[in-house]
Design a protein around this motif. Structure first.
Motif: not given
Length: 139
Positions: A95-110
């Motif tokens: 979900r696009p709303q999971d972008g903040w969680l991906a940012s928290w996870s320190l992922a380089d990209a999604v």
């Protein structure tokens, strides 16, 4: 100027074989002319991912954020803190709303689902370029 590697190792993690196959198919064997040909390393468990990353020969990791029992976002954060030379990590999000969680996870990209082959190949190519040009990982 850096040279294009002949081959690169890309890890794909999901507990579901069909998700791993979809990612491999979408990204392809060579996501861009200036990236190496991909040797896919499939992992179905967190133990497999940890073993492969500990060996240190991974150029990019794609982790399924919806994987069970351990999701890719938690693993991404763990590896960014634990590995000195952590490869770029791409997280698959539903979900696009999971972008903040991906940012928290320190992922380089999604990569978003449903998986778009053009987006997927572009994201992976960008991460491989960053890895091979020596762009440092910022923590």
């Amino acid at each position: 100027m850096s040279t294009v590697p002949d081959r690169v190792n890309v890890l794909v993690y999901s507990n579901l074989a069909e998700v791993r196959a979809t990612i491999r198919t979408a990204v392809g064997r060579r996501p861009a002319p200036d990236t190496g040909r991909i040797d896919w390393i499939e992992c179905a468990s967190t133990a497999d991912v940890q073993r492969e990353l500990d060996e240190g020969d991974i150029d990019c990791a794609i982790l399924d954020g919806e994987a069970q029992p351990t999701g890719g976002m938690g693993l991404a954060r763990q590896f960014k803190f634990e590995l000195d030379d952590c490869p770029p990590i791409v997280v698959l999000i539903a979900r696009p709303q999971d972008g903040w969680l991906a940012s928290w996870s320190l992922a380089d990209a999604v990569i978003h689902t449903p998986i778009d082959p053009v987006e997927s190949a572009s994201v992976v190519a960008q991460q491989l370029r960053a890895r091979h040009t020596g762009i440092p990982v910022v923590r």
